[in-house]
Design a protein around this motif. Sequence first.
Motif, PDB file in Angstrom:
ATOM      1  N   ILE A  89     -37.922  47.223 -18.914  1.00 33.13           N
ATOM      2  CA  ILE A  89     -38.241  46.520 -20.155  1.00 33.13           C
ATOM      3  C   ILE A  89     -39.346  47.231 -20.926  1.00 33.13           C
ATOM      4  CG2 ILE A  89     -39.149  44.355 -21.101  1.00 33.13           C
ATOM      5  CD1 ILE A  89     -37.848  42.930 -18.700  1.00 33.13           C
ATOM      6  N   ALA A  90     -40.361  47.716 -20.199  1.00 35.09           N
ATOM      7  CA  ALA A  90     -41.546  48.274 -20.862  1.00 35.09           C
ATOM      8  C   ALA A  90     -41.281  49.612 -21.525  1.00 35.09           C
ATOM      9  CB  ALA A  90     -42.683  48.406 -19.851  1.00 35.09           C
ATOM     10  N   VAL A 119     -42.614  50.685 -25.284  1.00 32.32           N
ATOM     11  CA  VAL A 119     -43.713  51.628 -25.485  1.00 32.32           C
ATOM     12  C   VAL A 119     -43.302  52.764 -26.415  1.00 32.32           C
ATOM     13  CG1 VAL A 119     -45.146  53.356 -24.313  1.00 32.32           C
ATOM     14  CG2 VAL A 119     -44.892  51.082 -23.335  1.00 32.32           C
ATOM     15  N   THR A 120     -42.068  53.221 -26.273  1.00 31.02           N
ATOM     16  CA  THR A 120     -41.610  54.357 -27.084  1.00 31.02           C
ATOM     17  C   THR A 120     -41.075  53.931 -28.446  1.00 31.02           C
ATOM     18  OG1 THR A 120     -39.453  54.235 -25.967  1.00 31.02           O
ATOM     19  CG2 THR A 120     -41.087  55.762 -25.063  1.00 31.02           C
ATOM     20  N   SER A 121     -41.073  52.631 -28.730  1.00 33.71           N
ATOM     21  CA  SER A 121     -40.624  52.152 -30.037  1.00 33.71           C
ATOM     22  C   SER A 121     -41.768  52.224 -31.036  1.00 33.71           C
ATOM     23  CB  SER A 121     -40.122  50.715 -29.925  1.00 33.71           C
ATOM     24  OG  SER A 121     -41.215  49.831 -29.708  1.00 33.71           O
ATOM     25  N   ALA A 122     -41.486  51.818 -32.254  1.00 34.31           N
ATOM     26  CA  ALA A 122     -42.521  51.834 -33.294  1.00 34.31           C
ATOM     27  C   ALA A 122     -43.664  50.887 -32.950  1.00 34.31           C
ATOM     28  CB  ALA A 122     -41.911  51.455 -34.647  1.00 34.31           C
ATOM     29  N   GLY A 161     -44.953  50.333 -29.949  1.00 27.14           N
ATOM     30  CA  GLY A 161     -45.815  50.960 -28.972  1.00 27.14           C
ATOM     31  C   GLY A 161     -46.431  49.988 -27.977  1.00 27.14           C
ATOM     32  N   TYR A 162     -47.642  50.310 -27.545  1.00 27.01           N
ATOM     33  CA  TYR A 162     -48.319  49.499 -26.532  1.00 27.01           C
ATOM     34  C   TYR A 162     -48.609  48.069 -26.993  1.00 27.01           C
ATOM     35  CZ  TYR A 162     -48.877  53.697 -23.729  1.00 27.01           C
ATOM     36  OH  TYR A 162     -48.629  54.818 -22.978  1.00 27.01           O
ATOM     37  N   PRO A 163     -49.011  47.843 -28.251  1.00 25.07           N
ATOM     38  CA  PRO A 163     -49.220  46.450 -28.664  1.00 25.07           C
ATOM     39  C   PRO A 163     -47.980  45.583 -28.486  1.00 25.07           C
ATOM     40  CG  PRO A 163     -50.235  47.931 -30.237  1.00 25.07           C
ATOM     41  CD  PRO A 163     -49.441  48.791 -29.300  1.00 25.07           C
ATOM     42  N   LEU A 164     -46.807  46.138 -28.820  1.00 28.28           N
ATOM     43  CA  LEU A 164     -45.566  45.380 -28.649  1.00 28.28           C
ATOM     44  C   LEU A 164     -45.295  45.130 -27.174  1.00 28.28           C
ATOM     45  CD1 LEU A 164     -42.979  44.103 -29.714  1.00 28.28           C
ATOM     46  CD2 LEU A 164     -41.928  46.394 -29.679  1.00 28.28           C
ATOM     47  N   MET A 165     -45.478  46.154 -26.346  1.00 23.98           N
ATOM     48  CA  MET A 165     -45.201  45.997 -24.920  1.00 23.98           C
ATOM     49  C   MET A 165     -46.097  44.942 -24.290  1.00 23.98           C
ATOM     50  SD  MET A 165     -46.119  46.819 -21.554  1.00 23.98           S
ATOM     51  CE  MET A 165     -47.144  48.296 -21.493  1.00 23.98           C
ATOM     52  N   TYR A 166     -47.394  45.002 -24.604  1.00 22.08           N
ATOM     53  CA  TYR A 166     -48.302  44.019 -24.024  1.00 22.08           C
ATOM     54  C   TYR A 166     -48.107  42.639 -24.651  1.00 22.08           C
ATOM     55  CZ  TYR A 166     -50.723  47.430 -21.175  1.00 22.08           C
ATOM     56  OH  TYR A 166     -51.019  48.364 -20.215  1.00 22.08           O
ATOM     57  N   GLY A 167     -47.661  42.587 -25.884  1.00 19.62           N
ATOM     58  CA  GLY A 167     -47.333  41.302 -26.488  1.00 19.62           C
ATOM     59  C   GLY A 167     -46.160  40.643 -25.788  1.00 19.62           C
ATOM     60  N   VAL A 168     -45.131  41.441 -25.455  1.00 21.02           N
ATOM     61  CA  VAL A 168     -43.985  40.906 -24.712  1.00 21.02           C
ATOM     62  C   VAL A 168     -44.421  40.478 -23.313  1.00 21.02           C
ATOM     63  CG1 VAL A 168     -41.753  41.518 -23.690  1.00 21.02           C
ATOM     64  CG2 VAL A 168     -42.284  42.214 -26.041  1.00 21.02           C
TER      65      VAL A 168
END
Length: 232
Positions: free
Chosen positions: A196-197, A201-204, A206-213
């Motif tokens: 999932i991560a 992380v490699t999307s636009a 990035g880390y904020p989206l991953m940690y938000g999910v």
Amino acid sequence: ALVLVLILPFGLLAREPHAEPCPPFSLRDFARGFWVSPRRHPDFAWAWLSRMLITLTLAMGIGYLQYFLRDAVHYESLFPGSTVEQGVVVLVAVFTLGSVVPTLLAGWLSDRSGRRRPAVFAGGLTMALAALVLTTATSWGSAIAAAALLGAGYGMFVAVDQAMVTQLLPADADRGKDLGIISLSNSASNTLGPVIAAPLVTSAGGYPLMYGVAAAFAVAGATLVWRIRSVR
């Protein structure tokens, strides 16, 4: 080696009460035993799903610490001569130390009050807060704060969730097997975490989206504990 040193005294010295002989092994019955009907045992199913979601947050948070320090915090630029791996060791130490007091306190309060769900809920929300810190800040200080919160939240969760699960096992005769099924939720989250991560992380985002999910998973897992009815 440490595992062997710690487990050998138990294996050699512990004595179990007399048990009835086991029935003959059947591969069909063994495979069937991995299924616990959510309709017949809904509380067990909710506990399984709750644990998987919350440990999924842990898998995503811990699994990507090294890359977060390298790509977002720029740890090696902040501390010339140090490596990202050394930064991860510091954060894991903060995570571990941050879990000690909340673990003991949550377990003690839960036993005193007889209430399990509030501690599990609070632990999940604290883990979500840790992930949210990393969605908005990329400093070394924020990484330390997130590690402390993540340790505190996971400590509260794991101390009381295990006690709660033992009160939800479907059958006394299958306690070992059913606890094994619960443990599969940990394996599932550790397997799904990177799957999932990585694209997040490699999307636009990035880390904020991953940690938000990851924070959303923790909130969902914490909320599901209120669907459990047979424990307080």
